[in-house]
Design a protein around this motif. Sequence first.
Motif, PDB file in Angstrom:
ATOM      1  N   VAL A 134     -36.787   2.618   2.761  1.00 63.16           N
ATOM      2  CA  VAL A 134     -37.074   1.098   2.350  1.00 63.16           C
ATOM      3  C   VAL A 134     -36.569   0.220   3.704  1.00 63.16           C
ATOM      4  O   VAL A 134     -37.399  -0.755   3.926  1.00 63.16           O
ATOM      5  N   LYS A 135     -35.684   0.785   4.441  1.00 60.72           N
ATOM      6  CA  LYS A 135     -35.287  -0.024   5.606  1.00 60.72           C
ATOM      7  C   LYS A 135     -36.363   0.111   6.753  1.00 60.72           C
ATOM      8  O   LYS A 135     -36.523  -0.945   7.254  1.00 60.72           O
ATOM      9  N   ALA A 136     -36.975   1.481   6.703  1.00 62.06           N
ATOM     10  CA  ALA A 136     -37.826   1.543   7.588  1.00 62.06           C
ATOM     11  C   ALA A 136     -39.220   0.656   7.344  1.00 62.06           C
ATOM     12  O   ALA A 136     -39.977   0.283   8.147  1.00 62.06           O
ATOM     13  N   ILE A 137     -39.638   0.636   6.234  1.00 59.59           N
ATOM     14  CA  ILE A 137     -40.537  -0.314   5.693  1.00 59.59           C
ATOM     15  C   ILE A 137     -40.366  -1.793   6.060  1.00 59.59           C
ATOM     16  O   ILE A 137     -41.396  -2.412   6.550  1.00 59.59           O
ATOM     17  N   PHE A 138     -39.227  -2.165   5.699  1.00 60.51           N
ATOM     18  CA  PHE A 138     -38.964  -3.648   5.726  1.00 60.51           C
ATOM     19  C   PHE A 138     -38.909  -3.869   7.610  1.00 60.51           C
ATOM     20  O   PHE A 138     -39.376  -4.823   8.039  1.00 60.51           O
ATOM     21  N   PHE A 139     -38.510  -2.623   8.416  1.00 58.95           N
ATOM     22  CA  PHE A 139     -38.994  -2.787   9.891  1.00 58.95           C
ATOM     23  C   PHE A 139     -40.318  -3.113  10.393  1.00 58.95           C
ATOM     24  O   PHE A 139     -40.729  -3.679  10.922  1.00 58.95           O
ATOM     25  N   PHE A 140     -41.086  -1.963   9.774  1.00 60.77           N
ATOM     26  CA  PHE A 140     -42.514  -1.918  10.211  1.00 60.77           C
ATOM     27  C   PHE A 140     -43.600  -2.874   9.373  1.00 60.77           C
ATOM     28  O   PHE A 140     -44.484  -3.143   9.873  1.00 60.77           O
ATOM     29  N   PHE A 141     -43.127  -3.135   8.186  1.00 63.86           N
ATOM     30  CA  PHE A 141     -43.991  -4.077   7.317  1.00 63.86           C
ATOM     31  C   PHE A 141     -42.887  -5.257   6.812  1.00 63.86           C
ATOM     32  O   PHE A 141     -42.624  -5.332   5.872  1.00 63.86           O
TER      33      PHE A 141
ATOM     34  N   ILE B 138     -49.147  -0.353  -0.191  1.00 62.94           N
ATOM     35  CA  ILE B 138     -49.323   0.727   0.614  1.00 62.94           C
ATOM     36  C   ILE B 138     -48.277   1.386   1.111  1.00 62.94           C
ATOM     37  O   ILE B 138     -47.935   2.652   0.963  1.00 62.94           O
ATOM     38  N   PRO B 139     -47.105   0.719   1.741  1.00 60.47           N
ATOM     39  CA  PRO B 139     -46.116   1.504   2.227  1.00 60.47           C
ATOM     40  C   PRO B 139     -44.948   2.066   0.723  1.00 60.47           C
ATOM     41  O   PRO B 139     -44.697   3.114   1.042  1.00 60.47           O
ATOM     42  N   ALA B 140     -45.016   1.213  -0.158  1.00 69.12           N
ATOM     43  CA  ALA B 140     -44.363   1.752  -1.274  1.00 69.12           C
ATOM     44  C   ALA B 140     -44.769   3.066  -1.799  1.00 69.12           C
ATOM     45  O   ALA B 140     -44.125   4.056  -2.111  1.00 69.12           O
ATOM     46  N   THR B 141     -46.124   3.040  -1.865  1.00 69.80           N
ATOM     47  CA  THR B 141     -46.681   4.308  -2.468  1.00 69.80           C
ATOM     48  C   THR B 141     -46.908   5.272  -1.577  1.00 69.80           C
ATOM     49  O   THR B 141     -46.654   6.741  -1.776  1.00 69.80           O
ATOM     50  N   GLY B 142     -47.069   4.811  -0.254  1.00 70.06           N
ATOM     51  CA  GLY B 142     -47.212   5.727   0.589  1.00 70.06           C
ATOM     52  C   GLY B 142     -45.730   6.649   1.085  1.00 70.06           C
ATOM     53  O   GLY B 142     -45.753   7.884   1.170  1.00 70.06           O
TER      54      GLY B 142
ATOM     55  N   GLY C  84     -43.867  -8.071   6.017  1.00 69.38           N
ATOM     56  CA  GLY C  84     -44.115  -8.900   4.630  1.00 69.38           C
ATOM     57  C   GLY C  84     -43.648  -8.130   3.643  1.00 69.38           C
ATOM     58  O   GLY C  84     -43.720  -8.834   2.335  1.00 69.38           O
ATOM     59  N   ALA C  85     -43.422  -6.714   3.455  1.00 69.73           N
ATOM     60  CA  ALA C  85     -42.933  -6.196   2.271  1.00 69.73           C
ATOM     61  C   ALA C  85     -41.413  -6.635   1.936  1.00 69.73           C
ATOM     62  O   ALA C  85     -41.173  -6.506   0.706  1.00 69.73           O
ATOM     63  N   ALA C  86     -40.769  -7.387   2.678  1.00 74.09           N
ATOM     64  CA  ALA C  86     -39.309  -7.724   2.522  1.00 74.09           C
ATOM     65  C   ALA C  86     -39.358  -9.104   1.833  1.00 74.09           C
ATOM     66  O   ALA C  86     -38.355  -9.425   1.432  1.00 74.09           O
ATOM     67  N   GLU C  87     -40.686  -9.820   2.136  1.00 72.64           N
ATOM     68  CA  GLU C  87     -40.370 -11.091   1.290  1.00 72.64           C
ATOM     69  C   GLU C  87     -40.674 -10.922  -0.293  1.00 72.64           C
ATOM     70  O   GLU C  87     -41.055 -10.127  -0.781  1.00 72.64           O
TER      71      GLU C  87
END
Lengths: 248, 260
Positions: free
Chosen positions: B248-255, B194-198, B257-260
């Motif tokens: 990408v930094k924002a995704i890691f902050f808000f999600f 979701i975050p990557a496609t969003g 799990g996406a950084a794992e």
Amino acid sequence: MTGEIAIRFDRVSKRFDEMPVLDNVSFDVRRGQAFCILGRSGAGKSITLRQMIGLMLPDSGNIFVLGENVTQLDAAGLTRIRKQVGFLFQYSALFDSISVGENVAFPLRRHTRMSGSEIQHRVGELLDQVGLEAHRHKMPSEVSGGMRKRVGLARALALDPTVLLVDEPSSGLDPVTSLEIDELLLSLKQQRGTTIVVVTHNIPSARRIGDTLAFLHEGRILETGTPQQLENSRQELVQRFMSVEGGT
Amino acid sequence: MLSAVRGLKDLFSWLGAIAWFGAKGLIQALKPPYELAEISRQIYEVGYRSMPLIAAAGFAVGAVMSMHTRASLERFGAESLIPMGLGLALIKETGPLVTALLFCGRVGAGIGAELGAMRVTEQIDALESLAVDSFKHLVVTRVVACMIALPLLTTLMNFTGIIGGYTAETVISGMSFNLYFDRALSAIDFEDYIPATGKTILFGFMIATISSYLGYHTRGGTAGVGQASTKSVVFSSILVILANVIVVKAIFFFFPGAAE
């Protein structure tokens, strides 16, 4: 109707990069009249026309069209005015991604509640009026320059405008097509009482169409009058223009 | 020194003008009339007609990535991780970014050239003269269409990429279709997808805004149209790549799990 003012330019000035294009220009166009603006290339004729529907705004002065001050109107006001004013561009400005018929149908689809079949019927009438009914399914790139101009005219007339603005109707056209367009404009004026403002270099055309001619030079109106009055002008430049470009 | 300051000032003023142009587009998109017919037509133009390019590119990227991954992983006897690695790489980063860059090339250039040509041939003025809001009809519809089309194209790129990876892998190892897909999708959950496609919604907005801005403000005849088209590709590509870092930094902050 005749005698009322359809368009009033009141001390309008416009500059581009400190170069004056229009300098304190004032004139009136009466309803039902055909008013031709003459002048050499770069005299500010097309800019004058574009300012009438707010495609460009003056630096100072007021422009009244059908009683409303175009320079003070918001978007809704401009939309209201533009629905009553048709505009034929010098190079037609047809939408090249849709067919000839769809170009003419475009304003009808946007601004009327006509059904699909009513729109098709109206498009047929308009194209028939300009002699192009047989070409309605062609794309703009498939028709000649003269035909494009006539399609542009049909599109400009689609909403049955009170005022028609025409930028160089005969540029790039052969004399016969040019004459046909002039006759069409004349019939609009005579049969529907449409107010017509034409920008042109073509003196024979201006003589045919115009009730009043205005000669614009270096951003100023040098002279306004009937074709006869301009021919007998005391201003050398006007006289020369009328005779050099002249003929009958 | 003075010219550098002036250049910087011009750059910020240009970026500000584009940001305002885009914000105006979003505000206008929420106001009626919604131009649904034109938005649908634009989704067809920018989305449906980009599908062959995206599908072919996705297939090729997937196949090449699979071959490279195999070369690295077989040294450690970890070939079984190839589908999972490819799936994660495609869905988290490669798919969205490559799709966005291809979209810049095909759609950004097209919007810049089309609106530029409409400007110099007075078609935009003709729209205005017909009492149509040219900004809403031309710009807003393209911005909305790109924001809808790009995530869908990214999903297509991800899918065809995995197919490409499977094709390359099955030629070498004979891995079955079911096993490959099972492994490829095993490590992917919605926090990855979701975050990557969003984020491509944002990329779509940026590409459409920059290209529309350059096309809508074209000056200088056919040369201007060419410049608008070229600049649309260059600037939208650069801004997508730069924005990706922040997103990408924002995704890691808000999600997390996406950084794992």
